[in-house]
Design an enzyme around this catalytic site. Structure first.
Site, PDB file in Angstrom:
ATOM      1  N   TYR A 121       4.509  34.470  19.644  1.00 49.29           N
ATOM      2  CA  TYR A 121       4.752  33.374  20.581  1.00 49.29           C
ATOM      3  C   TYR A 121       3.463  32.618  20.914  1.00 49.29           C
ATOM      4  CZ  TYR A 121       9.675  34.150  20.985  1.00 49.29           C
ATOM      5  OH  TYR A 121      11.011  34.223  20.680  1.00 49.29           O
ATOM      6  N   ARG A 127       2.840  30.319  18.084  1.00 53.96           N
ATOM      7  CA  ARG A 127       3.753  29.174  18.133  1.00 53.96           C
ATOM      8  C   ARG A 127       3.352  28.199  19.237  1.00 53.96           C
ATOM      9  NH1 ARG A 127       9.644  31.290  18.528  1.00 53.96           N
ATOM     10  NH2 ARG A 127      10.108  29.071  18.570  1.00 53.96           N
ATOM     11  N   VAL A 160      12.408  25.107  21.987  1.00 59.29           N
ATOM     12  CA  VAL A 160      11.618  25.606  23.100  1.00 59.29           C
ATOM     13  C   VAL A 160      10.285  24.870  23.202  1.00 59.29           C
ATOM     14  CG1 VAL A 160      12.726  27.879  23.073  1.00 59.29           C
ATOM     15  CG2 VAL A 160      10.681  27.507  21.672  1.00 59.29           C
ATOM     16  N   ASP A 161      10.052  23.939  22.268  1.00 56.69           N
ATOM     17  CA  ASP A 161       8.811  23.153  22.335  1.00 56.69           C
ATOM     18  C   ASP A 161       8.944  22.068  23.409  1.00 56.69           C
ATOM     19  OD1 ASP A 161       9.827  20.619  21.265  1.00 56.69           O
ATOM     20  OD2 ASP A 161       9.834  21.548  19.281  1.00 56.69           O
ATOM     21  N   HIS A 197      17.757  27.041  25.128  1.00 55.13           N
ATOM     22  CA  HIS A 197      17.173  28.315  24.679  1.00 55.13           C
ATOM     23  C   HIS A 197      15.818  28.600  25.344  1.00 55.13           C
ATOM     24  CE1 HIS A 197      19.825  28.274  20.784  1.00 55.13           C
ATOM     25  NE2 HIS A 197      20.488  28.620  21.863  1.00 55.13           N
ATOM     26  N   CYS A 226      11.836  41.585  36.806  1.00 51.16           N
ATOM     27  CA  CYS A 226      12.290  40.906  38.027  1.00 51.16           C
ATOM     28  C   CYS A 226      12.398  39.402  37.772  1.00 51.16           C
ATOM     29  CB  CYS A 226      11.367  41.224  39.201  1.00 51.16           C
ATOM     30  SG  CYS A 226       9.781  40.337  39.191  1.00 51.16           S
ATOM     31  N   CYS A 270       3.448  41.397  35.468  1.00 55.75           N
ATOM     32  CA  CYS A 270       4.029  40.702  36.620  1.00 55.75           C
ATOM     33  C   CYS A 270       3.248  41.033  37.892  1.00 55.75           C
ATOM     34  CB  CYS A 270       5.483  41.120  36.783  1.00 55.75           C
ATOM     35  SG  CYS A 270       6.277  40.375  38.213  1.00 55.75           S
ATOM     36  N   GLY A 288      19.489  17.700  13.518  1.00 56.16           N
ATOM     37  CA  GLY A 288      18.572  18.732  13.059  1.00 56.16           C
ATOM     38  C   GLY A 288      18.889  20.134  13.525  1.00 56.16           C
ATOM     39  N   ASN A 347      21.277  15.009   9.784  1.00 52.12           N
ATOM     40  CA  ASN A 347      20.794  16.268   9.211  1.00 52.12           C
ATOM     41  C   ASN A 347      20.576  16.072   7.718  1.00 52.12           C
ATOM     42  OD1 ASN A 347      20.536  19.104   8.351  1.00 52.12           O
ATOM     43  ND2 ASN A 347      21.406  19.592  10.355  1.00 52.12           N
TER      44      ASN A 347
HETATM   45  P1  OAD Z   1      17.576  25.886  12.065  1.00 50.95           P
HETATM   46  O1  OAD Z   1      16.278  26.218  11.443  1.00 50.95           O
HETATM   47  O2  OAD Z   1      18.678  26.856  11.955  1.00 50.95           O
HETATM   48  O3  OAD Z   1      18.137  24.529  11.449  1.00 50.95           O
HETATM   49  C1  OAD Z   1      17.347  23.396  11.262  1.00 50.95           C
HETATM   50  C2  OAD Z   1      18.273  22.291  10.791  1.00 50.95           C
HETATM   51  O4  OAD Z   1      17.536  21.094  10.741  1.00 50.95           O
HETATM   52  C3  OAD Z   1      18.870  22.499   9.406  1.00 50.95           C
HETATM   53  O5  OAD Z   1      20.259  22.218   9.462  1.00 50.95           O
HETATM   54  C4  OAD Z   1      18.130  21.496   8.532  1.00 50.95           C
HETATM   55  O6  OAD Z   1      18.953  20.983   7.495  1.00 50.95           O
HETATM   56  C5  OAD Z   1      17.801  20.431   9.526  1.00 50.95           C
HETATM   57  N1  OAD Z   1      16.571  19.670   9.230  1.00 50.95           N
HETATM   58  C6  OAD Z   1      15.394  20.119   8.758  1.00 50.95           C
HETATM   59  N2  OAD Z   1      14.499  19.139   8.701  1.00 50.95           N
HETATM   60  C7  OAD Z   1      15.104  18.019   9.154  1.00 50.95           C
HETATM   61  C8  OAD Z   1      14.698  16.674   9.355  1.00 50.95           C
HETATM   62  N3  OAD Z   1      13.466  16.281   9.062  1.00 50.95           N
HETATM   63  N4  OAD Z   1      15.612  15.798   9.840  1.00 50.95           N
HETATM   64  C9  OAD Z   1      16.878  16.198  10.141  1.00 50.95           C
HETATM   65  N5  OAD Z   1      17.315  17.450   9.999  1.00 50.95           N
HETATM   66  C10 OAD Z   1      16.439  18.355   9.511  1.00 50.95           C
HETATM   67  O7  OAD Z   1      17.282  25.496  13.589  1.00 50.95           O
HETATM   68  P2  OAD Z   1      18.282  25.425  14.814  1.00 50.95           P
HETATM   69  O8  OAD Z   1      19.625  24.943  14.396  1.00 50.95           O
HETATM   70  O9  OAD Z   1      17.588  24.719  15.894  1.00 50.95           O
HETATM   71  O10 OAD Z   1      17.371  30.324  18.611  1.00 50.95           O
HETATM   72  O11 OAD Z   1      18.392  26.942  15.180  1.00 50.95           O
HETATM   73  C11 OAD Z   1      19.141  27.300  16.297  1.00 50.95           C
HETATM   74  C12 OAD Z   1      18.537  28.491  16.973  1.00 50.95           C
HETATM   75  O12 OAD Z   1      18.396  29.570  16.040  1.00 50.95           O
HETATM   76  C13 OAD Z   1      17.131  28.291  17.494  1.00 50.95           C
HETATM   77  O13 OAD Z   1      17.120  27.690  18.764  1.00 50.95           O
HETATM   78  C14 OAD Z   1      16.636  29.682  17.559  1.00 50.95           C
HETATM   79  C15 OAD Z   1      17.056  30.125  16.196  1.00 50.95           C
HETATM   80  O14 OAD Z   1      17.088  31.461  15.932  1.00 50.95           O
HETATM   81  C16 OAD Z   1      16.905  31.366  19.236  1.00 50.95           C
HETATM   82  O15 OAD Z   1      15.815  31.845  18.995  1.00 50.95           O
HETATM   83  C17 OAD Z   1      17.848  31.904  20.278  1.00 50.95           C
END
Ligand code: OAD
Length: 257
Positions: free
Chosen positions: A52, A55, A88-89, A106, A117, A158, A200, A226
């Site tokens: 983290y 990141r 989360v950014d 998220h 706590c 904490c 995305g 996407n």
């Molecule tokens: P993913 O990495 O699963 O998906 C990224 C998506 O963005 C894919 O569908 C790509 O095709 C698309 N993509 C990539 N580059 C792109 C671009 N330049 N323009 C448009 N689309 C693009 O990420 P999330 O869907 O955000 O959760 O993942 C969901 C959650 O899974 C995250 O919040 C995280 C992860 O594990 C937790 O950690 C709880």
């Protein structure tokens, strides 16, 4: 115009932040079970914090891209607007989107909260400075206790209950923050949207699809931006297959002008 925008990691990809499931995504090389679960944190908090912190640093060094800017512009022109981001950014905020128009469903990687706590650091509090480990510890008035083992050095604890502090994000197997869910559901209850953008995200979580479909209702447009097909595609009224930083500014400019 009533607008809901839902974003995922793809919207920050062009800022140099890796996605999770794509070809250079985090989950290609790293095991989520070892980094993004409460069990992983209990087993190896040092490793989880290391990931983290790295990141956080990467995000601090990145800049919002044209997709973040287009979303902020759309928000200024809409009568009612909500962004639900899985990211989360802080790139949406740094592109100028007001906090009250956004839900980080998220969590927020710059928040540090107690693993036991309810104590929570307020994050960076708007400071553009990168939160170095030291700064995070000091700003949150956190202290690191004398290490009990080599590995325990510098892990934040904490100030209220002495348990380990953890990143303020949602891990696999954890519930969403009910106050955040409430904000989204209240927005949806107030009426359907003219425009819904899903940008995305692989939309692996059912609530993402449900919110998008519910928001569009029978009359609203559901626009997916996407590079590839997702479970949302079948519900979309318009599919935009291209990078968000190119596609979104065009769409938003057409809508506004
Ligand atoms: P993913 O990495 O699963 O998906 C990224 C998506 O963005 C894919 O569908 C790509 O095709 C698309 N993509 C990539 N580059 C792109 C671009 N330049 N323009 C448009 N689309 C693009 O990420 P999330 O869907 O955000 O959760 O993942 C969901 C959650 O899974 C995250 O919040 C995280 C992860 O594990 C937790 O950690 C709880």
């Amino acid at each position: 115009m009533r607008v809901l925008v839902i974003t995922g990691a793809g919207v920050s990809a062009e800022s140099g932040i890796p996605t999770f499931r794509g070809k250079d995504g985090y989950w290609r090389n790293l095991d989520p079970a070892k980094l993004a679960t409460p069990e992983a944190f209990a087993r190896d908090p040092e490793l989880v914090w290391e990931w983290y912190r790295e990141r956080r640093q990467r995000i601090c060094n990145a800049q919002p891209n044209a997709a973040h800017a287009a979303i902020a512009k759309l928000a200024r022109h809409a009568d009612e607007f909500l962004l639900v981001t899985q990211n989360v950014d802080d790139l949406h905020a740094r592109a100028g989107l007001p906090k009250e128009k956004m839900v980080q469903i998220h969590g927020d990687i710059f928040v540090t909260r107690c693993s036991r706590c309810s104590f929570s650091d307020a994050g960076r509090g708007g400071s553009p400075e990168p939160p170095t480990d030291r700064a995070v510890l000091q700003r949150g008035r956190l202290r690191s206790i004398a290490p009990t083992s080599e590995n325990d050095v510098d892990l934040p604890r904490c100030p209220e209950c002495d348990a380990l502090m953890r990143p303020g994000v949602v891990w696999f197997g954890e519930q969403l923050d009910s106050r955040k869910v409430e904000i989204v559901e209240n927005f949806l209850r107030r009426g359907s949207c003219d425009l819904v953008f899903v940008v995305g995200t692989t939309a692996v979580f059912g609530y993402i699809i449900d919110w998008a479909v519910q928001a569009a209702g029978r009359k609203g447009q559901l626009i997916e931006v996407n590079l590839e097909e997702t479970p949302v595609s079948q519900f979309a009224t318009q599919l935009v297959r291209g990078p968000a930083a190119i596609a979104l500014p065009r769409i938003v400019d057409e809508l506004i002008n």
